[in-house]
Write a protein that holds these residues in place. Structure first.
Motif, PDB file in Angstrom:
ATOM      1  N   ASN A 161       0.806  -1.224   0.000  1.00 35.56           N
ATOM      2  CA  ASN A 161       0.000   0.000   0.000  1.00 35.56           C
ATOM      3  C   ASN A 161       0.842   1.278   0.000  1.00 35.56           C
ATOM      4  OD1 ASN A 161      -2.392   1.415  -0.106  1.00 35.56           O
ATOM      5  ND2 ASN A 161      -2.626   1.478   2.114  1.00 35.56           N
ATOM      6  N   TYR A 162       1.680   1.418  -1.021  1.00 38.73           N
ATOM      7  CA  TYR A 162       2.433   2.665  -1.202  1.00 38.73           C
ATOM      8  C   TYR A 162       2.510   2.984  -2.681  1.00 38.73           C
ATOM      9  CZ  TYR A 162       6.641   0.009  -2.573  1.00 38.73           C
ATOM     10  OH  TYR A 162       7.536  -0.810  -3.219  1.00 38.73           O
ATOM     11  N   LYS A 170      -7.726  -4.094  -0.758  1.00 38.96           N
ATOM     12  CA  LYS A 170      -7.517  -3.482   0.546  1.00 38.96           C
ATOM     13  C   LYS A 170      -6.530  -2.312   0.510  1.00 38.96           C
ATOM     14  CE  LYS A 170      -8.668  -7.742   2.915  1.00 38.96           C
ATOM     15  NZ  LYS A 170      -8.212  -8.827   3.768  1.00 38.96           N
ATOM     16  N   SER A 171      -5.908  -2.078  -0.645  1.00 41.11           N
ATOM     17  CA  SER A 171      -4.952  -0.970  -0.744  1.00 41.11           C
ATOM     18  C   SER A 171      -5.688   0.327  -1.092  1.00 41.11           C
ATOM     19  CB  SER A 171      -3.890  -1.273  -1.805  1.00 41.11           C
ATOM     20  OG  SER A 171      -4.491  -1.353  -3.080  1.00 41.11           O
ATOM     21  N   THR A 172      -5.011   1.440  -0.916  1.00 42.83           N
ATOM     22  CA  THR A 172      -5.635   2.749  -1.125  1.00 42.83           C
ATOM     23  C   THR A 172      -6.174   2.914  -2.534  1.00 42.83           C
ATOM     24  OG1 THR A 172      -4.178   3.721   0.530  1.00 42.83           O
ATOM     25  CG2 THR A 172      -5.245   5.246  -0.998  1.00 42.83           C
ATOM     26  N   PHE A 173      -5.372   2.601  -3.547  1.00 44.57           N
ATOM     27  CA  PHE A 173      -5.758   2.858  -4.938  1.00 44.57           C
ATOM     28  C   PHE A 173      -6.223   1.607  -5.686  1.00 44.57           C
ATOM     29  CE2 PHE A 173      -2.608   6.136  -3.819  1.00 44.57           C
ATOM     30  CZ  PHE A 173      -3.437   7.244  -3.914  1.00 44.57           C
ATOM     31  N   LYS A 174      -6.118   0.454  -5.054  1.00 40.88           N
ATOM     32  CA  LYS A 174      -6.555  -0.835  -5.604  1.00 40.88           C
ATOM     33  C   LYS A 174      -5.770  -1.290  -6.834  1.00 40.88           C
ATOM     34  CE  LYS A 174     -11.246  -0.698  -3.711  1.00 40.88           C
ATOM     35  NZ  LYS A 174     -10.971   0.337  -2.748  1.00 40.88           N
TER      36      LYS A 174
END
Length: 197
Positions: free
Chosen positions: A112-113, A183-187
């Motif tokens: 998630n970065y 589940k990550s910010t930008f998918k």
């Protein structure tokens, strides 16, 4: 008379952005960033992990789709910011660049970065070198949040520095990476690695 010159100029400018699909004009820009490096690198290839054939086929389909859209842009005159680029040599997919790009897209989605700098401090050319791609020049476009290959390539073409990477006449090879993590910010995470040997 002056107005006719202005109208002619506007038509010329509209013609030059033909390297983008019509979707690019309607698409809301998302997160994109670009990086370029111009000196040599060497390294040893890392062994490729075996993938499930279905996942491998899906990845190849996306890689070929991105390659097609990038080469469509490269095959015609393109306006990147204020610079006009003539048609340039088409790119070919390179398995080592694909490996570098795909591993990096997976890493960004998993952890998630969103950055050209990896969690280990690596830069794009470091990751290409690790995969055994011996380059004389290299560049990378990354993007996040775009759900399709068409939308991400259009976003890159709408941004000056990303468009310049796509239209760079020095590049000969392309690697494409993609990963999805709900589940990550930008998918959706995309990486294109450009190189020349």
């Amino acid at each position: 008379m002056r107005n006719s010159y202005l109208v002619g100029f506007l038509f010329l400018m509209l013609g030059l952005v033909s390297c983008q699909s019509e979707l690019a004009i309607k698409e809301i820009p998302g997160r994109v960033t670009s990086s370029v490096h111009m000196s040599g690198g060497i390294g040893k290839p890392e062994p490729n992990a075996l993938q499930h054939s279905g996942a491998r086929d899906a990845a190849l389909t996306l890689q070929l789709e991105v390659l097609t859209y990038v080469n469509e842009a490269r095959s015609q005159t393109c306006l990147c910011g204020t610079t006009v680029y003539p048609p340039v040599t088409l790119l070919t997919l390179n398995s080592r660049l694909n490996g570098a790009a795909d591993k990096y897209a997976v890493d960004m989605a998993t952890y998630n970065y969103f950055s050209h700098t990896g969690r280990d401090g690596s830069q794009p050319w470091d990751r290409m070198t690790r995969e055994g791609y011996i380059w004389s020049s290299s560049g990378e476009n990354i993007a996040a949040g775009y759900p399709t290959a068409r939308s991400v390539v259009d976003a890159w073409l709408s941004s000056t520095v990303h468009c310049q990477n796509i239209m760079n006449p020095e590049y000969r090879n392309l690697g494409v990476g993609y990963s999805y993590n709900s589940k990550s910010t930008f998918k959706y995470y995309w990486v294109t690695d450009f190189g020349a040997r």
